[in-house]
Design an enzyme around this catalytic site. Structure first.
Site, PDB file in Angstrom:
ATOM      1  N   TYR A  75       0.850  -1.187   0.200  1.00 54.75           N
ATOM      2  CA  TYR A  75       0.338  -0.152  -0.025  1.00 54.75           C
ATOM      3  C   TYR A  75       0.879   0.985   0.410  1.00 54.75           C
ATOM      4  O   TYR A  75       1.322   1.533   0.625  1.00 54.75           O
ATOM      5  CB  TYR A  75      -0.836  -0.258   0.900  1.00 54.75           C
ATOM      6  CG  TYR A  75      -2.746   0.570   0.654  1.00 54.75           C
ATOM      7  CD1 TYR A  75      -2.689   0.639   0.373  1.00 54.75           C
ATOM      8  CD2 TYR A  75      -2.856  -1.066   0.935  1.00 54.75           C
ATOM      9  CE1 TYR A  75      -4.585   0.887  -0.986  1.00 54.75           C
ATOM     10  CE2 TYR A  75      -4.313  -1.454   0.860  1.00 54.75           C
ATOM     11  CZ  TYR A  75      -4.855  -0.421  -0.195  1.00 54.75           C
ATOM     12  OH  TYR A  75      -5.827  -0.774  -0.479  1.00 54.75           O
ATOM     13  N   GLU A  99      -0.469   4.791  -0.339  1.00 55.61           N
ATOM     14  CA  GLU A  99      -1.151   6.122  -0.651  1.00 55.61           C
ATOM     15  C   GLU A  99      -0.737   7.344  -0.819  1.00 55.61           C
ATOM     16  O   GLU A  99       0.335   7.142  -0.270  1.00 55.61           O
ATOM     17  CB  GLU A  99      -2.653   6.217  -0.309  1.00 55.61           C
ATOM     18  CG  GLU A  99      -3.575   4.821   0.266  1.00 55.61           C
ATOM     19  CD  GLU A  99      -4.204   4.830   0.635  1.00 55.61           C
ATOM     20  OE1 GLU A  99      -4.310   5.188   2.057  1.00 55.61           O
ATOM     21  OE2 GLU A  99      -5.596   4.269   0.485  1.00 55.61           O
ATOM     22  N   ASP A 158      -6.767  12.918 -25.389  1.00 53.07           N
ATOM     23  CA  ASP A 158      -6.695  11.283 -24.850  1.00 53.07           C
ATOM     24  C   ASP A 158      -6.005  10.326 -26.169  1.00 53.07           C
ATOM     25  O   ASP A 158      -7.022  10.576 -26.496  1.00 53.07           O
ATOM     26  CB  ASP A 158      -8.184  11.060 -24.303  1.00 53.07           C
ATOM     27  CG  ASP A 158      -8.407   9.161 -24.240  1.00 53.07           C
ATOM     28  OD1 ASP A 158      -7.190   8.749 -24.371  1.00 53.07           O
ATOM     29  OD2 ASP A 158      -8.874   9.035 -23.538  1.00 53.07           O
ATOM     30  N   LYS A 187      -1.934  -0.053 -25.532  1.00 57.53           N
ATOM     31  CA  LYS A 187      -2.564  -0.373 -25.951  1.00 57.53           C
ATOM     32  C   LYS A 187      -1.088  -0.247 -27.026  1.00 57.53           C
ATOM     33  O   LYS A 187      -0.487  -1.053 -26.937  1.00 57.53           O
ATOM     34  CB  LYS A 187      -3.802   0.424 -26.359  1.00 57.53           C
ATOM     35  CG  LYS A 187      -5.357   0.899 -25.925  1.00 57.53           C
ATOM     36  CD  LYS A 187      -5.676   1.326 -26.288  1.00 57.53           C
ATOM     37  CE  LYS A 187      -7.285   1.214 -25.199  1.00 57.53           C
ATOM     38  NZ  LYS A 187      -7.667   1.708 -24.657  1.00 57.53           N
ATOM     39  N   ARG A 226      -1.865  -3.114 -18.534  1.00 61.64           N
ATOM     40  CA  ARG A 226      -3.144  -2.325 -18.015  1.00 61.64           C
ATOM     41  C   ARG A 226      -3.271  -1.621 -17.047  1.00 61.64           C
ATOM     42  O   ARG A 226      -2.631  -1.587 -16.263  1.00 61.64           O
ATOM     43  CB  ARG A 226      -4.594  -3.320 -17.391  1.00 61.64           C
ATOM     44  CG  ARG A 226      -4.583  -4.441 -18.233  1.00 61.64           C
ATOM     45  CD  ARG A 226      -6.605  -4.785 -18.513  1.00 61.64           C
ATOM     46  NE  ARG A 226      -6.931  -3.976 -19.119  1.00 61.64           N
ATOM     47  CZ  ARG A 226      -7.066  -4.032 -20.548  1.00 61.64           C
ATOM     48  NH1 ARG A 226      -5.990  -5.422 -21.217  1.00 61.64           N
ATOM     49  NH2 ARG A 226      -7.620  -3.847 -21.519  1.00 61.64           N
TER      50      ARG A 226
HETATM   51  N1  PLP Z   1      -9.510   6.212 -24.034  1.00 61.80           N
HETATM   52  C1  PLP Z   1      -9.941   6.102 -25.347  1.00 61.80           C
HETATM   53  C2  PLP Z   1      -9.719   7.067 -26.711  1.00 61.80           C
HETATM   54  C3  PLP Z   1     -10.182   4.697 -25.346  1.00 61.80           C
HETATM   55  O1  PLP Z   1      -9.894   4.069 -26.598  1.00 61.80           O
HETATM   56  C4  PLP Z   1     -10.608   3.702 -24.297  1.00 61.80           C
HETATM   57  C5  PLP Z   1     -10.154   2.544 -24.307  1.00 61.80           C
HETATM   58  O2  PLP Z   1     -10.572   1.433 -25.370  1.00 61.80           O
HETATM   59  C6  PLP Z   1     -10.384   3.700 -23.113  1.00 61.80           C
HETATM   60  C7  PLP Z   1      -9.970   5.853 -22.887  1.00 61.80           C
HETATM   61  C8  PLP Z   1     -10.104   3.676 -21.583  1.00 61.80           C
HETATM   62  O3  PLP Z   1      -9.301   3.127 -21.431  1.00 61.80           O
HETATM   63  P1  PLP Z   1     -10.062   1.560 -20.204  1.00 61.80           P
HETATM   64  O4  PLP Z   1     -10.419   0.959 -21.313  1.00 61.80           O
HETATM   65  O5  PLP Z   1      -8.400   1.287 -19.635  1.00 61.80           O
HETATM   66  O6  PLP Z   1     -11.078   2.968 -19.201  1.00 61.80           O
END
Ligand code: PLP
Length: 433
Positions: free
Chosen positions: A51, A53, A206, A235, A241
Site C-alpha cells: 500500500y 497512498e 486522450d 494499447k 493495463r
Molecule cells: N480512451 C480511449 C480513447 C479508449 O479507446 C479507451 C479504451 O478503449 C479508453 C480511454 C478507456 O480505457 P480503459 O478501458 O483502460 O478504461
C-alpha cells in the site's frame, strides 16, 4: 507456497486456454497488444503487496522507500518516452486505467455540470468523453458534466472542425477533448488549440490508442498544443493495463494543473496505487525509448497501410479513405451487411476484430462497420505481406457473411418455411402446435 498449477488448477486451466486462444488467433482488435515477458514479470511481482497512498516522499504508509524509487523512475521514464522537459511537464502514473484517468482530469479542472466537448461515440469517440443518447446519459462523464459532442463530416470521414468551432462558440465548453477509439487519422491540434483559446477552454488529448505511435514520433505530437494528455498504457504503447495523466506545470486558465490532477487521482477518486502496474509500466517506458520500439511503431503504421491498400483494391469503402495510424474502419453498408455478422463469422475462423459504428449508422447494436488494428500482430512479427493476406481472409469472411445472409433471407428458405408451417404440412404425433 504453491505455484498456480498446484494451488488452483481450475484457474490455471482457464489461463492456459486463453493463452492458446491468443496464440492461435489473428488478433486485430485495435486496442489490444501483447506485452513483453519483462512487463509481465514486473506485473506478477511482490509489488502488488504494498500500500502506498500518496505520492513519492508523501505517503500515508511506511515501508515505501523502494516504491518511491520505482514511481519516481516510472515518472522520469514517462516524461523521457514522450520527449518532455521535466520543468514544463509533469505526470501522474497512478491512474488505474484510461476511463478513470479521464474522469480524474474532469474532476480536477471542472465543477459539476461544467460543459465539455468530445468526439461523439458513434463517430469514433470514447464513452468517457461524454457519451449520451437522446434518451439516456450513458457515461458517468455525461451524468456529472454537460456534454455536447462534435462529429465527423460524413462525406469525408474527417472531424468537422468548422462545425466544432461553431458549436464551441455557442456552447462555450470549459474543456475540449481530442482523441478517439476509432479514428484512422491524426487530429488537427493547431486548429483545436485555436478553437479552445477562442472560447477559453482547456484542451486535452486522450491519446490512448496512439500513445505508442506518439512516443515513436510516427504521428503528430499532441504535447505541442494540449494542456493535458491522458493515455492508457496497454494499447499501442504495449505496456501493462493502466493509465497516465500528463499535465503542464505552469498554471493554465489560472489552474495549477499539477496539484489539481494529483489531488483528483488521490484522494479524489483512487486509493492505493497498483504498484505492480507501475513497475510494469516503468519497464514498458524504458523500452519505448529504444530504436526497436521506433521500428516497431513504423511497422505498425506500414502494416496498417498495406491492409488498407489491399482492402481498397478489393473494393471496400474505408472511413476517410484510408489510415494514417494503426487502424482502419471499414464501412460495410454498401455491401448490404453489418459489422456484427462479419465479426461473428470471422471469430469462427479465429480472426478477432470488432464491429464498430461508422458515421451515419442508425443502430449502435448492429453497426455498419468493422475496426481492424495492426499493433498486436505487428508485435507477433507480421509485416506488410502478412497484413495483405489478412485483408484477403477478411474478404473471404465478408463473402461468406453475404452468402449466409442471402441464405437466411433468400426466397427458397422463406418459401420452404412457409410450407412447413402451413396446415398442408402434416404434423407428426410428436409435435404439438
Ligand atoms: N480512451 C480511449 C480513447 C479508449 O479507446 C479507451 C479504451 O478503449 C479508453 C480511454 C478507456 O480505457 P480503459 O478501458 O483502460 O478504461
Amino acid at each position: 507456497d504453491h505455484g498456480l498449477s498446484e494451488a488452483d488448477p481450475e484457474v490455471r486451466a482457464i489461463i492456459n486456454k486463453e493463452k492458446e486462444r491468443q496464440f492461435k488467433s489473428l488478433e486485430l482488435i485495435a486496442s489490444e497488444n501483447f506485452t513483453s515477458r519483462a512487463v509481465m514479470e514486473a506485473v506478477g511481482s511482490c509489488l502488488t503487496n504494498k500500500y502506498s497512498e500518496g505520492l513519492p516522499g508523501k505517503r500515508y504508509y511506511g515501508g515505501n522507500e523502494y516504491i518511491d524509487e520505482l514511481e519516481i523512475l516510472c515518472q522520469k521514464r514517462a516524461l523521457a518516452a514522450f520527449h518532455l522537459d521535466e520543468n514544463k511537464w509533469g505526470v501522474n502514473v497512478q491512474p488505474l486505467s484510461g476511463s478513470p484517468a479521464n474522469f480524474e482530469v474532469y474532476t480536477a479542472i471542472l465543477n459539476p455540470h461544467d460543459r465539455i466537448m468530445g468526439l461523439d461515440l458513434p463517430h469514433g469517440g470514447h464513452l468517457s468523453h461524454g457519451f449520451m443518447t437522446p434518451k439516456r446519459r450513458v457515461s458517468g462523464t455525461s451524468i456529472y458534466f454537460e456534454s455536447t459532442p462534435y462529429r465527423l463530416d460524413e462525406s469525408t470521414g474527417l472531424v468537422d472542425y468548422d462545425m466544432l468551432e461553431k458549436t464551441a462558440t455557442l456552447f462555450r465548453p470549459k474543456l475540449i477533448i481530442c482523441g478517439a477509439s476509432a479514428y484512422p487519422r491524426d487530429f488537427d491540434y493547431p486548429r483545436m488549440r485555436k478553437i479552445a483559446d477562442a472560447v477559453g477552454a482547456f484542451l486535452m488529448m486522450d491519446m490512448a490508442h496512439i500513445s505508442g505511435l506518439v512516443a515513436a514520433s510516427v504521428v503528430a505530437d499532441p504535447f505541442e498544443y494540449c494542456d493535458i494528455v491522458t493515455t492508457t498504457t496497454h494499447k499501442s504503447l504495449r505496456g501493462p493495463r493502466g493509465g497516465m495523466i500528463f499535465f503542464k506545470k505552469d498554471p493554465v486558465l489560472g489552474v495549477d494543473l499539477e496539484s489539481a490532477i494529483n489531488n483528483a487521482v488521490f484522494p479524489g477518486l483512487q486509493g492505493g496505487p497498483h504498484n505492480h502496474t507501475i513497475g510494469g509500466l516503468a519497464v514498458c517506458l524504458q523500452h519505448a525509448q529504444s530504436p526497436e520500439f521506433k521500428a516497431y511503431q513504423n511497422q505498425v503504421v506500414s502494416n496498417c497501410r498495406a491492409l488498407a491498400r489491399r482492402l481498397v483494391e478489393l473494393g471496400y469503402t474505408l472511413v476517410s479513405g484510408g489510415s494514417d495510424n494503426h487502424l482502419v474502419l471499414v464501412d460495410l453498408r454498401p455491401l448490404g451487411i453489418d459489422g456484427a455478422r462479419v465479426e461473428k463469422i470471422l471469430d469462427m475462423a479465429s480472426i478477432t476484430l470488432n464491429k464498430n459504428s461508422v458515421p451515419g449508422d442508425k443502430s449502435a447494436l448492429v453497426p455498419g462497420g468493422i475496426r481492424i488494428g495492426s499493433p498486436a500482430m505487428t508485435t507477433r512479427g507480421f509485416t506488410e505481406k502478412e497484413f495483405t493476406a489478412i485483408a484477403d481472409f477478411i474478404h473471404e469472411g465478408v463473402q461468406i457473411t453475404i452468402e449466409a445472409k442471402g441464405l437466411a433471407s433468400g426466397s427458397k428458405v422463406q418459401e420452404f418455411l412457409k410450407f412447413v408451417s402451413s396446415p398442408d404440412f402434416p404434423l407428426t404425433d410428436k409435435v404439438s402446435n
